[in-house]
Design an enzyme around this catalytic site. Structure first.
Site, PDB file in Angstrom:
ATOM      1  CG  ASP A  30      -2.139   0.891   1.250  1.00 18.02           C
ATOM      2  OD1 ASP A  30      -3.227   0.614   0.991  1.00 18.02           O
ATOM      3  OD2 ASP A  30      -1.791   2.185   1.056  1.00 18.02           O
ATOM      4  CB  ILE A  31       0.721   4.248  -2.334  1.00 20.41           C
ATOM      5  CG1 ILE A  31       1.973   5.154  -2.791  1.00 20.41           C
ATOM      6  CG2 ILE A  31      -0.349   5.100  -2.108  1.00 20.41           C
ATOM      7  CD1 ILE A  31       1.591   5.665  -4.146  1.00 20.41           C
ATOM      8  CG  ASN A  87     -12.167  -0.675   4.075  1.00 18.08           C
ATOM      9  OD1 ASN A  87     -12.661  -1.101   5.075  1.00 18.08           O
ATOM     10  ND2 ASN A  87     -11.192  -0.066   3.912  1.00 18.08           N
ATOM     11  N   GLY A  93     -15.649   3.311   3.838  1.00 17.47           N
ATOM     12  CA  GLY A  93     -14.206   3.663   3.502  1.00 17.47           C
ATOM     13  C   GLY A  93     -13.663   3.236   2.350  1.00 17.47           C
ATOM     14  CD  GLN A  94     -14.768  -0.282  -2.725  1.00 19.57           C
ATOM     15  OE1 GLN A  94     -15.747  -0.707  -2.260  1.00 19.57           O
ATOM     16  NE2 GLN A  94     -14.404  -1.063  -3.610  1.00 19.57           N
ATOM     17  CG  HIS A 100      -8.573  -2.864  -2.390  1.00 18.31           C
ATOM     18  ND1 HIS A 100      -9.631  -2.379  -2.978  1.00 18.31           N
ATOM     19  CD2 HIS A 100      -8.525  -2.233  -1.164  1.00 18.31           C
ATOM     20  CE1 HIS A 100      -9.746  -1.287  -2.405  1.00 18.31           C
ATOM     21  NE2 HIS A 100      -9.255  -1.014  -1.331  1.00 18.31           N
ATOM     22  CG  HIS A 102      -6.924  -2.713   3.145  1.00 19.71           C
ATOM     23  ND1 HIS A 102      -6.246  -1.515   3.067  1.00 19.71           N
ATOM     24  CD2 HIS A 102      -8.301  -2.332   2.633  1.00 19.71           C
ATOM     25  CE1 HIS A 102      -7.014  -0.721   2.304  1.00 19.71           C
ATOM     26  NE2 HIS A 102      -8.057  -1.270   2.077  1.00 19.71           N
TER      27      HIS A 102
HETATM   28  P1  AMP Z   1      -9.728   1.537   0.441  1.00 19.69           P
HETATM   29  O1  AMP Z   1      -9.856   2.746   1.036  1.00 19.69           O
HETATM   30  O2  AMP Z   1     -10.252   0.470   1.163  1.00 19.69           O
HETATM   31  O3  AMP Z   1     -10.390   1.544  -1.080  1.00 19.69           O
HETATM   32  O4  AMP Z   1      -8.011   1.322   0.176  1.00 19.69           O
HETATM   33  C1  AMP Z   1      -7.787   1.635  -1.077  1.00 19.69           C
HETATM   34  C2  AMP Z   1      -6.196   1.741  -0.697  1.00 19.69           C
HETATM   35  O5  AMP Z   1      -5.351   1.743  -1.729  1.00 19.69           O
HETATM   36  C3  AMP Z   1      -5.504   2.758   0.406  1.00 19.69           C
HETATM   37  O6  AMP Z   1      -4.969   2.415   1.536  1.00 19.69           O
HETATM   38  C4  AMP Z   1      -4.417   3.588  -0.315  1.00 19.69           C
HETATM   39  O7  AMP Z   1      -3.367   3.874   0.372  1.00 19.69           O
HETATM   40  C5  AMP Z   1      -4.025   2.337  -1.549  1.00 19.69           C
HETATM   41  N1  AMP Z   1      -3.656   3.138  -3.057  1.00 19.69           N
HETATM   42  C6  AMP Z   1      -4.021   4.009  -3.696  1.00 19.69           C
HETATM   43  N2  AMP Z   1      -3.372   4.154  -4.733  1.00 19.69           N
HETATM   44  C7  AMP Z   1      -2.436   3.414  -4.526  1.00 19.69           C
HETATM   45  C8  AMP Z   1      -1.149   3.173  -5.315  1.00 19.69           C
HETATM   46  N3  AMP Z   1      -1.028   3.837  -6.682  1.00 19.69           N
HETATM   47  N4  AMP Z   1      -0.350   1.916  -5.016  1.00 19.69           N
HETATM   48  C9  AMP Z   1      -0.589   1.484  -3.880  1.00 19.69           C
HETATM   49  N5  AMP Z   1      -1.594   1.748  -2.973  1.00 19.69           N
HETATM   50  C10 AMP Z   1      -2.619   2.583  -3.283  1.00 19.69           C
END
Ligand code: AMP
Ligand code: ZN
Length: 114
Positions: A30-31, A87, A93-94, A100, A102
């Site tokens: 995760d970024i 999520n 919180g999605q 995905h 986590h």
């Molecule tokens: P959610 O809020 O459950 O949809 O989670 C989305 C996740 O994607 C968040 O934890 C972000 O930090 C992660 N995210 C968004 N863009 C990227 C990216 N380019 N590379 C890795 N993680 C990302």
């Protein structure tokens, strides 16, 4: 989907730190990590959320969870414990609408989540 950030990670247009993958699933860091270990596990095919899985995707769902298990082993989370979260929808919180899991570990977690 070209406007989907995770589809762009799958096709290599956007870089990511890949943890493991197979034909159907991809795991990457995760970024914006919310724990010392924070890995995302996605299907390579675009599926918007858990709501959009079909009965015919049952095997894919199993593969995604097996990939979470592999991540837990690779990141040495299995003995202390870890959390797997999906999520689903904006109220949960999605923010990225490509399904995905986590996988979070190496810190204490509270229950219920906020
Ligand atoms: P959610 O809020 O459950 O949809 O989670 C989305 C996740 O994607 C968040 O934890 C972000 O930090 C992660 N995210 C968004 N863009 C990227 C990216 N380019 N590379 C890795 N993680 C990302
Ligand atoms: Zn996508």
């Amino acid at each position: 989907m070209t406007d989907c950030v995770f589809c762009r990670i799958v096709d290599g247009t956007i870089g990511a730190k890949i943890v493991c993958q197979d034909e159907h699933c991809l795991a990457f860091e995760d970024i914006n990590p919310q724990a010392p270990v924070h890995v995302l596990v996605i299907p390579k095919r675009h599926i918007r959320s858990l709501n959009e899985f079909e009965t015919s995707d049952t095997e894919l769902l199993g593969r995604l969870l097996q990939t979470c298990r592999t991540v837990a082993h690779l990141k040495e989370l299995t003995s202390a414990g870890y959390r797997v979260v999906a999520n689903t929808g904006s109220q949960a919180g999605q923010t990225v609408f490509h399904f995905h899991f986590h996988v979070l570990g190496k810190r204490m977690f509270r229950w219920p989540p906020g």
